[in-house]
Design a protein around this motif. Sequence first.
Motif, PDB file in Angstrom:
ATOM      1  N   GLU A  94       0.815  -1.217   0.000  1.00 44.21           N
ATOM      2  CA  GLU A  94       0.000   0.000   0.000  1.00 44.21           C
ATOM      3  C   GLU A  94       0.853   1.274   0.000  1.00 44.21           C
ATOM      4  O   GLU A  94       0.412   2.309   0.493  1.00 44.21           O
ATOM      5  CB  GLU A  94      -0.931   0.005   1.234  1.00 44.21           C
ATOM      6  N   ALA A  95       2.058   1.201  -0.468  1.00 42.43           N
ATOM      7  CA  ALA A  95       2.954   2.358  -0.362  1.00 42.43           C
ATOM      8  C   ALA A  95       2.573   3.455  -1.358  1.00 42.43           C
ATOM      9  O   ALA A  95       2.060   3.180  -2.435  1.00 42.43           O
ATOM     10  CB  ALA A  95       4.375   1.913  -0.628  1.00 42.43           C
ATOM     11  N   GLY A  96       2.857   4.693  -0.946  1.00 42.43           N
ATOM     12  CA  GLY A  96       2.585   5.830  -1.833  1.00 42.43           C
ATOM     13  C   GLY A  96       3.770   6.072  -2.768  1.00 42.43           C
ATOM     14  O   GLY A  96       4.793   5.377  -2.693  1.00 42.43           O
ATOM     15  N   ILE A  97       3.596   7.096  -3.635  1.00 42.70           N
ATOM     16  CA  ILE A  97       4.616   7.411  -4.640  1.00 42.70           C
ATOM     17  C   ILE A  97       5.966   7.695  -3.996  1.00 42.70           C
ATOM     18  O   ILE A  97       6.989   7.121  -4.379  1.00 42.70           O
ATOM     19  CB  ILE A  97       4.162   8.638  -5.464  1.00 42.70           C
ATOM     20  N   VAL A  98       5.952   8.559  -2.969  1.00 40.20           N
ATOM     21  CA  VAL A  98       7.214   8.988  -2.358  1.00 40.20           C
ATOM     22  C   VAL A  98       7.956   7.817  -1.728  1.00 40.20           C
ATOM     23  O   VAL A  98       9.166   7.660  -1.893  1.00 40.20           O
ATOM     24  CB  VAL A  98       6.952  10.097  -1.305  1.00 40.20           C
ATOM     25  N   PHE A 117      12.824  14.209 -14.865  1.00 46.78           N
ATOM     26  CA  PHE A 117      12.402  13.615 -13.591  1.00 46.78           C
ATOM     27  C   PHE A 117      12.060  14.723 -12.587  1.00 46.78           C
ATOM     28  O   PHE A 117      11.041  14.670 -11.903  1.00 46.78           O
ATOM     29  CB  PHE A 117      13.550  12.734 -13.075  1.00 46.78           C
ATOM     30  N   LEU A 118      12.921  15.748 -12.519  1.00 52.42           N
ATOM     31  CA  LEU A 118      12.691  16.859 -11.589  1.00 52.42           C
ATOM     32  C   LEU A 118      11.422  17.627 -11.974  1.00 52.42           C
ATOM     33  O   LEU A 118      10.633  18.003 -11.107  1.00 52.42           O
ATOM     34  CB  LEU A 118      13.912  17.799 -11.584  1.00 52.42           C
ATOM     35  N   TRP A 119      11.245  17.823 -13.289  1.00 49.12           N
ATOM     36  CA  TRP A 119      10.037  18.518 -13.754  1.00 49.12           C
ATOM     37  C   TRP A 119       8.789  17.724 -13.356  1.00 49.12           C
ATOM     38  O   TRP A 119       7.806  18.278 -12.884  1.00 49.12           O
ATOM     39  CB  TRP A 119      10.102  18.686 -15.283  1.00 49.12           C
ATOM     40  N   LEU A 120       8.895  16.391 -13.507  1.00 50.13           N
ATOM     41  CA  LEU A 120       7.772  15.514 -13.185  1.00 50.13           C
ATOM     42  C   LEU A 120       7.434  15.580 -11.702  1.00 50.13           C
ATOM     43  O   LEU A 120       6.258  15.649 -11.306  1.00 50.13           O
ATOM     44  CB  LEU A 120       8.146  14.086 -13.589  1.00 50.13           C
ATOM     45  N   LEU A 121       8.475  15.589 -10.874  1.00 52.21           N
ATOM     46  CA  LEU A 121       8.280  15.672  -9.418  1.00 52.21           C
ATOM     47  C   LEU A 121       7.531  16.955  -9.067  1.00 52.21           C
ATOM     48  O   LEU A 121       6.592  16.962  -8.272  1.00 52.21           O
ATOM     49  CB  LEU A 121       9.637  15.658  -8.699  1.00 52.21           C
ATOM     50  N   HIS A 175       5.699  18.773 -11.043  1.00 53.51           N
ATOM     51  CA  HIS A 175       4.361  18.698 -11.621  1.00 53.51           C
ATOM     52  C   HIS A 175       3.430  17.905 -10.697  1.00 53.51           C
ATOM     53  O   HIS A 175       2.296  18.310 -10.420  1.00 53.51           O
ATOM     54  CB  HIS A 175       4.494  18.007 -12.989  1.00 53.51           C
ATOM     55  N   LEU A 176       3.968  16.783 -10.160  1.00 52.81           N
ATOM     56  CA  LEU A 176       3.157  15.948  -9.266  1.00 52.81           C
ATOM     57  C   LEU A 176       2.842  16.670  -7.964  1.00 52.81           C
ATOM     58  O   LEU A 176       1.749  16.556  -7.415  1.00 52.81           O
ATOM     59  CB  LEU A 176       3.914  14.646  -8.951  1.00 52.81           C
ATOM     60  N   ARG A 177       3.838  17.438  -7.480  1.00 51.37           N
ATOM     61  CA  ARG A 177       3.626  18.184  -6.227  1.00 51.37           C
ATOM     62  C   ARG A 177       2.499  19.207  -6.405  1.00 51.37           C
ATOM     63  O   ARG A 177       1.636  19.357  -5.556  1.00 51.37           O
ATOM     64  CB  ARG A 177       4.937  18.894  -5.849  1.00 51.37           C
ATOM     65  N   LYS A 178       2.553  19.858  -7.563  1.00 53.74           N
ATOM     66  CA  LYS A 178       1.507  20.860  -7.855  1.00 53.74           C
ATOM     67  C   LYS A 178       0.143  20.172  -7.940  1.00 53.74           C
ATOM     68  O   LYS A 178      -0.848  20.673  -7.413  1.00 53.74           O
ATOM     69  CB  LYS A 178       1.816  21.560  -9.186  1.00 53.74           C
ATOM     70  N   GLU A 230      -0.776  17.361  -6.511  1.00 51.71           N
ATOM     71  CA  GLU A 230      -1.187  16.949  -5.161  1.00 51.71           C
ATOM     72  C   GLU A 230      -1.750  18.134  -4.383  1.00 51.71           C
ATOM     73  O   GLU A 230      -2.724  18.011  -3.645  1.00 51.71           O
ATOM     74  CB  GLU A 230      -0.003  16.348  -4.419  1.00 51.71           C
ATOM     75  N   ALA A 231      -1.096  19.312  -4.553  1.00 52.22           N
ATOM     76  CA  ALA A 231      -1.536  20.520  -3.845  1.00 52.22           C
ATOM     77  C   ALA A 231      -2.949  20.919  -4.290  1.00 52.22           C
ATOM     78  O   ALA A 231      -3.776  21.333  -3.464  1.00 52.22           O
ATOM     79  CB  ALA A 231      -0.563  21.665  -4.110  1.00 52.22           C
ATOM     80  N   LEU A 232      -3.245  20.721  -5.566  1.00 51.81           N
ATOM     81  CA  LEU A 232      -4.573  21.065  -6.087  1.00 51.81           C
ATOM     82  C   LEU A 232      -5.644  20.154  -5.494  1.00 51.81           C
ATOM     83  O   LEU A 232      -6.749  20.577  -5.188  1.00 51.81           O
ATOM     84  CB  LEU A 232      -4.582  20.958  -7.622  1.00 51.81           C
ATOM     85  N   VAL A 233      -5.258  18.861  -5.327  1.00 48.08           N
ATOM     86  CA  VAL A 233      -6.216  17.888  -4.763  1.00 48.08           C
ATOM     87  C   VAL A 233      -6.455  18.222  -3.286  1.00 48.08           C
ATOM     88  O   VAL A 233      -7.555  18.267  -2.800  1.00 48.08           O
ATOM     89  CB  VAL A 233      -5.672  16.447  -4.902  1.00 48.08           C
TER      90      VAL A 233
END
Lengths: 293, 323
Positions: free
Chosen positions: B129-133, B309-313, B315-318, B320-323
């Motif tokens: 059940e691990a998350g992305i991080v 990879f850094l751009w993707l990270l 992008h994902l953070r943004k 997650e923040a929206l959710v």
Amino acid sequence: MLVKAFRALGVLSALTFTLSVNGGDARAAEPTVMSVNQCVDQMMGYLAPENLVSVTWLSHQPSELEIASTLRDIPANFGFIEQVLELRPDIVMAGQYGASSLKPLVRKFNMRWVEIPLPQSLDDLASSWSLMGEAVRKPEQAASIVSRLRAYFAQVHGKIADKQVRALILNANGWIAGEGNFQDAFLDAIGVINVASEQGVQGWGQVDLETLVRWRPDLLLMVSNSYDSEALATNWVEHPLLKRRPSRFEPLYIPADWLSCGTLAMKLAAQKVADHILAHERKASVSETADDL
Amino acid sequence: MTYNRLLLILSVSLAFLIGLSLCTGRVTGVSWPGWDLETQLILWEIRLPRTLLALLCGTVLALSGAVLQGLLRNPLADAGVLGVSSTAALSSVCAIYFGFSASGLFTPVAGIIGAMLGLLALVMIVGSEAGIVMIILAGAAINSFSSALTALALNMAPNPFAVQDILFWLMGSFEHRTLQHFYLAAPPALLGMALLFSVSRSLDVLSLGENTARSMGVRLQKVQWVAGLGVALAVGASVAVSGVIGFVGLVVPHMLRPFTEWRPGRLLLPSALAGASLMLLTDIAVRCLPPGPELRVGVITALLGGPFFLWLLRHLRKAEALV
């Protein structure tokens, strides 16, 4: 009785003194040497193995030198100052490159540091042997090694120079020896044309497979190592292309130890090259005669 | 762009790059090969093995990246990022340099075993059940640990020249590879690819969530095992002959996802084609650089993939923040 005892003591002390003086002379004549360079190990192994108190760990690896077992019997070192201080040799002998951090430390402890330069020609090699001979007080033996090498090379030169063979010595990782390199001097001395020098390589150069094929050497001299395991650096001389490319002679494998350090083992390398060329020429002339018949 | 048009464009590009790779020499640059014996030897003995291996490794890495991303529903999953490639390299190094693979036949097997162990270690560390991080952190740890062990093994190898091979194993290359390397790696890699393609429909269903997938008859554990085995076979075999080449499996599926209706199953074939093209392109690029020691292919893929990879990270953070 007392007089006799004193006389006996006098004789004993004189004997002890004489022995110690002689021992000191012997020590003065035969300085102990700790080598921190593989080529120094090998050169000393031919010149004065009895003087060596330690050799590099590399000389305990598998080797095709006739002196390999002698070197393996001498304790190995990794070039650490702690090992130098423990052994307290008269001389720490190094090559021109490597062990650079050890040099100031050895001097700091007031010990003698002798550096054998990397030869680039046969004259350089003679100077290196001479320097080593002077250091261990065996100049005649050192000079004799050089003259034996020169004489043997001249003999081989006489046999194969007229064949006009263009050769390339191929070392691990595709390193090749161009002009101003000792391997170039070796080829020149035995009467073989060095393709790397012909192509303008200066000192050490690196060649890729495609370029090598396009240079069309008559003979590839593959420097082989006798290590127990594989490495990509040494394996690429096994590339099938090197055996399949059209050339005047089959590739010839020469142990790295025979070519690397300017020792008497170079005679074996010269002999192997000459035998290979002459055997091939003989075979070619026999098949030509058979064709004529 | 329609899916079929995408496949057509990718196939034509790949065919062009295969031709270009066969016409590109290390010093000569791009030129039409002549019919003389030397050029033909160069073509068949140097350029063909390189081309075939780049094709195989690119396909394998991008395909396994696409499958892992679909299976874990994690956009950062990739054999390199998760440490699977590094454990495969470690295992291959141990086999080659310590004499367990004298015939060379065991080398891909060692790579496959290493990749399997890497996947198992990841599963054991992160659980189900691990998350992305968590997955990325565990992958980074496995990656650095096995890379360090690879360097240690090469340092301790009986052949002192082994130390010079560190760059090959950590950054990958097709230089001096022969057809024998391809013959060794191809059978397990092809088997692995077949297994990976076999889970494509399950990946589509899985994108709806595990419970929905189960209700639709997907045997989740079986899919995980098949995908895991496929990744281990394909990545392990390719790493064993080419070293670790990172980020291909991360970048390629992401670039293509918008053209595949965001369906993980439909992403597999375009990823395989584009992965092969990217690898061929990087291998052609390193051959066009000035003469001297050849730049490792993995350096170029890392230069492309690192910033991505850094751009993707970010992008994902943004997101997650929206959710």
